[in-house]
Design an enzyme around this catalytic site. Structure first.
Site, PDB file in Angstrom:
ATOM      1  N   GLU A  61       0.671  -1.354  -0.024  1.00  0.00           N
ATOM      2  CA  GLU A  61      -0.290   0.074   0.020  1.00  0.00           C
ATOM      3  C   GLU A  61       0.750   1.060   0.009  1.00  0.00           C
ATOM      4  O   GLU A  61       0.538   2.530  -0.296  1.00  0.00           O
ATOM      5  CB  GLU A  61      -0.833  -0.023   1.097  1.00  0.00           C
ATOM      6  CG  GLU A  61      -2.084  -1.070   1.114  1.00  0.00           C
ATOM      7  CD  GLU A  61      -1.491  -2.455   1.606  1.00  0.00           C
ATOM      8  OE1 GLU A  61      -1.858  -3.319   0.728  1.00  0.00           O
ATOM      9  OE2 GLU A  61      -0.632  -2.709   2.422  1.00  0.00           O
ATOM     10  N   ILE A  84       9.953  -6.533   4.445  1.00  0.00           N
ATOM     11  CA  ILE A  84       9.220  -7.685   3.776  1.00  0.00           C
ATOM     12  C   ILE A  84      10.130  -8.892   4.135  1.00  0.00           C
ATOM     13  O   ILE A  84      11.376  -8.884   3.949  1.00  0.00           O
ATOM     14  CB  ILE A  84       8.983  -7.569   2.390  1.00  0.00           C
ATOM     15  CG1 ILE A  84       7.966  -6.395   2.096  1.00  0.00           C
ATOM     16  CG2 ILE A  84       8.370  -8.783   1.704  1.00  0.00           C
ATOM     17  CD1 ILE A  84       7.957  -6.005   0.499  1.00  0.00           C
ATOM     18  N   ILE A  85       9.532  -9.805   4.779  1.00  0.00           N
ATOM     19  CA  ILE A  85      10.508 -11.184   5.188  1.00  0.00           C
ATOM     20  C   ILE A  85       9.902 -12.458   4.507  1.00  0.00           C
ATOM     21  O   ILE A  85       8.552 -12.450   4.193  1.00  0.00           O
ATOM     22  CB  ILE A  85      10.250 -11.203   6.734  1.00  0.00           C
ATOM     23  CG1 ILE A  85      10.987  -9.942   7.414  1.00  0.00           C
ATOM     24  CG2 ILE A  85      11.162 -12.642   7.144  1.00  0.00           C
ATOM     25  CD1 ILE A  85      10.722 -10.070   8.943  1.00  0.00           C
ATOM     26  N   THR A  89       6.016 -18.925   0.863  1.00  0.00           N
ATOM     27  CA  THR A  89       5.589 -18.821  -0.683  1.00  0.00           C
ATOM     28  C   THR A  89       6.452 -17.641  -1.425  1.00  0.00           C
ATOM     29  O   THR A  89       7.214 -17.033  -0.805  1.00  0.00           O
ATOM     30  CB  THR A  89       4.338 -18.589  -0.744  1.00  0.00           C
ATOM     31  OG1 THR A  89       3.965 -17.148  -0.318  1.00  0.00           O
ATOM     32  CG2 THR A  89       3.481 -19.456  -0.153  1.00  0.00           C
ATOM     33  N   HIS A  91       4.958 -14.857  -2.115  1.00  0.00           N
ATOM     34  CA  HIS A  91       4.302 -13.649  -1.858  1.00  0.00           C
ATOM     35  C   HIS A  91       5.321 -12.652  -1.797  1.00  0.00           C
ATOM     36  O   HIS A  91       5.145 -11.370  -2.223  1.00  0.00           O
ATOM     37  CB  HIS A  91       3.218 -13.827  -0.815  1.00  0.00           C
ATOM     38  CG  HIS A  91       2.656 -12.562  -0.934  1.00  0.00           C
ATOM     39  ND1 HIS A  91       1.667 -12.196  -1.627  1.00  0.00           N
ATOM     40  CD2 HIS A  91       2.423 -11.804   0.124  1.00  0.00           C
ATOM     41  CE1 HIS A  91       1.059 -11.142  -1.103  1.00  0.00           C
ATOM     42  NE2 HIS A  91       1.370 -10.863  -0.007  1.00  0.00           N
ATOM     43  N   ASN A 116      13.337   4.380  -1.779  1.00  0.00           N
ATOM     44  CA  ASN A 116      12.879   2.895  -1.415  1.00  0.00           C
ATOM     45  C   ASN A 116      13.474   2.427  -0.211  1.00  0.00           C
ATOM     46  O   ASN A 116      14.522   1.901  -0.311  1.00  0.00           O
ATOM     47  CB  ASN A 116      12.963   1.846  -2.665  1.00  0.00           C
ATOM     48  CG  ASN A 116      12.360   0.606  -2.258  1.00  0.00           C
ATOM     49  OD1 ASN A 116      11.896   0.213  -1.306  1.00  0.00           O
ATOM     50  ND2 ASN A 116      12.136  -0.160  -3.227  1.00  0.00           N
ATOM     51  N   ARG A 130      19.151  -5.097  10.077  1.00  0.00           N
ATOM     52  CA  ARG A 130      19.059  -4.030   9.144  1.00  0.00           C
ATOM     53  C   ARG A 130      18.190  -2.868   9.956  1.00  0.00           C
ATOM     54  O   ARG A 130      18.026  -1.771   9.480  1.00  0.00           O
ATOM     55  CB  ARG A 130      18.471  -4.207   7.855  1.00  0.00           C
ATOM     56  CG  ARG A 130      19.863  -4.867   6.962  1.00  0.00           C
ATOM     57  CD  ARG A 130      19.128  -5.956   5.952  1.00  0.00           C
ATOM     58  NE  ARG A 130      20.083  -6.535   5.313  1.00  0.00           N
ATOM     59  CZ  ARG A 130      21.017  -7.626   5.685  1.00  0.00           C
ATOM     60  NH1 ARG A 130      20.715  -8.073   7.088  1.00  0.00           N
ATOM     61  NH2 ARG A 130      21.861  -8.217   5.226  1.00  0.00           N
TER      62      ARG A 130
END
Length: 161
Positions: A61, A84-85, A89, A91, A116, A130
């Protein structure tokens, strides 16, 4: 991934207005990034009232919120923050690639730098390193925003509404 980023350039941020769009997914990690970015910007002279943070559900989003922020005008740069980990899948790959592509498109359309700052990690340990550990990605995202904001002002100024 590089552990040898360029050295930050000293920039007076007092004239800049910086937006931050941050996901609420993985809150401990993303909140740490928000704090790092905000702290670095304030230390560089960006006034607290010149930093606006918008929260969205997840990294998917972020691009539409960045686009909405940029349509308001008056921003020197926007930092997009998420984590994002990898799961069981692909995804995470879909979200990582699509959000990166969309952020580039929004930035180019608006002519405003969008950093980004979506951390994509293979596992939680990498993400924690991180966002909370030795690799200070939040500060790197902030100085990239300042450097690009300064470049925009001097090399490709855009009239403000």
């Amino acid at each position: 991934m590089s552990f040898s980023p360029p050295a930050p350039v000293s920039i007076d941020g007092s004239a800049f207005r910086i937006g931050i769009v941050a996901a609420r997914y993985n809150p401990e990690l993303v909140d740490a990034l928000v704090q790092q970015v905000g702290g670095y910007l304030r230390a560089a002279g960006v006034a607290a009232e010149a930093i606006d943070v918008w929260r969205v559900p997840g990294s998917n989003e972020i691009p539409v919120a960045v686009q909405g922020m940029l349509r308001q005008g008056g921003w020197d740069a926007v930092v997009a923050l998420g984590v994002i980990i990898r799961g069981g899948t692909i995804h995470y790959e879909v979200i990582a690639y699509s959000s990166a592509d969309a952020l580039h498109a929004v930035s180019l359309e608006a002519g405003v730098p969008v950093i980004n700052g979506i951390v994509v990690a293979e596992n939680e340990a990498q993400a924690r390193e991180r966002c909370l550990g030795a690799v200070d990605r939040g500060s790197e995202f902030a100085w990239a925003a300042l450097e690009m904001a300064a470049l925009r002002r001097t090399r490709f100024p855009v009239s403000r509404p």
